[in-house]
Design an enzyme around this catalytic site. Structure first.
Site, PDB file in Angstrom:
ATOM      1  N   TRP A 104       0.733  -1.209   0.038  1.00  0.00           N
ATOM      2  CA  TRP A 104       0.123  -0.097   0.068  1.00  0.00           C
ATOM      3  C   TRP A 104       0.623   1.223   0.063  1.00  0.00           C
ATOM      4  CZ3 TRP A 104      -4.537  -0.599  -1.941  1.00  0.00           C
ATOM      5  CH2 TRP A 104      -5.182  -1.740  -1.546  1.00  0.00           C
ATOM      6  N   ASP A 174      -0.828   6.552   7.001  1.00  0.00           N
ATOM      7  CA  ASP A 174      -1.827   5.651   6.419  1.00  0.00           C
ATOM      8  C   ASP A 174      -2.025   4.803   7.596  1.00  0.00           C
ATOM      9  OD1 ASP A 174      -3.557   3.799   5.324  1.00  0.00           O
ATOM     10  OD2 ASP A 174      -2.343   3.409   3.527  1.00  0.00           O
ATOM     11  N   LYS A 198     -12.130  -1.637   8.379  1.00  0.00           N
ATOM     12  CA  LYS A 198     -11.417  -2.707   9.207  1.00  0.00           C
ATOM     13  C   LYS A 198     -11.586  -2.444  10.676  1.00  0.00           C
ATOM     14  CE  LYS A 198      -8.093  -2.048   5.754  1.00  0.00           C
ATOM     15  NZ  LYS A 198      -8.193  -3.203   4.848  1.00  0.00           N
TER      16      LYS A 198
END
Ligand code: PMP
Length: 365
Positions: A104, A174, A198
């Site tokens: 990511w 992030d 999540k």
């Protein structure tokens, strides 16, 4: 009616707390005292305004967010932040430092490079991102616009337990896969973002916490940046510049209340540490199972492991799914297994996986 629910190890969208689902189910027909479904109310109504204000207040309470930070609910996922961060914070002539610690992070770097000058301060790509870069490996730029990191690498199963030291540059993180899984010192960051799906709620919302002084960089770009991409505009409009995903925000609010009812982030962290410790102990107990992340870099949220062969891995996933242990297949880019055990994942599900692993090994090993 009793509904059968499996243990869902999905990396996201992931399990939500059952009391949250039950409350959402009730409010799906009519919000108490309102007579309309939570899905049907206008984002400009006083009912929704108070849902939004309460959700923000609870986010602030859960994360002990300092008053000089703004709480934004944005769309486009964490992936949109890969673009918004450099578009807002990286000025012409400046350099942004990125720590390349996972797939990511690599995507974030790719987008930032389209916007401005990027220095990859350290990378563990050549080691398949099985560990986090160490402090001594960071080659930071003097006067960087910001330093970007990924606090938890969802695909590779690594995560920071102590933040890197980056000097005066604002740290941008992030935190999609570990936000509010443990206490966070927001004051260490310039900006934090996380897709909700999540630990925070359903998909559709990205939570952004941004220090107010950084909004000045966005305000200066109002005539050039697309309006929807401008943090300052979103902050001025309290995340209501356009129609936000009202239902998602409402569920995020319920999840925040659930976290507070658990005893806040200290309590949630203690449960998460217990769950992860049980799984890692199982990986370390046996040579049949092999954890893929370096021990010092292990994530508490995504536990990645392999079996002796891909054939056995296929058999493992099939048998686990049949036993009510769903979503254990690793990300398609790395293979193997991944057990995602976010806040709402019950400890009993971890115990069930551990006992399944022992049985499977005894049969196959
Ligand atoms: N960053 C991390 C760490 C992630 O885990 C994910 C999604 N799994 C993303 C970014 C991308 O998020 P989204 O799909 O919300 O754009």
């Amino acid at each position: 009616m009793t509904v059968h629910r499996v243990y869902n190890f999905s990396s996201g969208p992931a399990m939500l707390p059952l009391p949250v689902l039950e409350e959402a189910q009730r409010d799906l027909i009519a919000l108490p005292g309102v007579g309309m479904s939570v899905l049907e109310i206008s984002h400009r109504s006083t009912v929704f305004e108070s849902i939004l204000a309460q959700t923000e207040a609870d986010v602030r309470a859960v994360g002990r967010v300092p008053p000089n930070y703004r709480v934004l609910f944005l769309q486009g996922g964490a992936s949109m932040q890969f673009s918004m961060v450099p578009m807002n914070l990286l000025g012409a002539g400046a350099t942004a430092d990125y720590i390349d610690c996972g797939s990511w992070a690599e995507k974030a770097i790719k987008e930032a490079k389209k916007v401005g000058t990027v220095n990859v301060a350290a990378s563990t790509k050549s080691e398949n991102y099985t560990r986090l870069p160490r402090q001594a490996e960071l080659k930071l730029t003097e006067g960087a616009a910001y330093v970007h990191m990924t606090s938890n690498n969802t695909i590779e199963g690594t995560g920071y337990t102590t933040l890197p030291e980056v000097g005066a540059a604002p740290l941008v993180a992030d935190t999609s896969s570990d936000m509010f899984s443990r206490p966070i010192d927001v004051s260490r960051f310039g900006l934090v973002y996380a897709g909700a799906q999540k630990n925070l709620g359903p998909s559709g919302i990205t939570l952004v916490l941004v220090r107010e002084d950084l909004l000045e960089r966005s305000a200066a770009k109002k005539s050039t940046l697309p309006t929807m991409m401008n943090y300052a505009v979103m902050a001025e409009n309290k995340s209501l510049y356009n129609t936000p995903p009202t239902f998602t925000i409402y569920v995020v609010g319920l999840v925040m209340k659930w976290i507070l009812a658990q005893g806040g982030l200290d309590a949630v962290a203690a449960a998460n540490e217990r769950k992860a410790a049980k799984l890692y102990a199982e990986l370390d107990r046996s040579v049949f199972y092999r954890g893929t992340a370096e021990k010092a870099s292990r994530s508490l949220m995504n536990v990645t492991f392999r079996l002796p062969s891909e054939e056995l891995e296929k058999a493992f996933i099939k048998a686990a799914t049949a036993a009510g242990l769903d979503g254990l297949k690793g990300h398609r880019s790395v293979g193997g297994m991944r057990a995602s055990i976010y806040n709402a994942f019950p400890e009993a599900g971890v115990d069930a996986l551990v006992s399944f692993m022992r049985q499977f090994e005894a049969k196959q090993g």
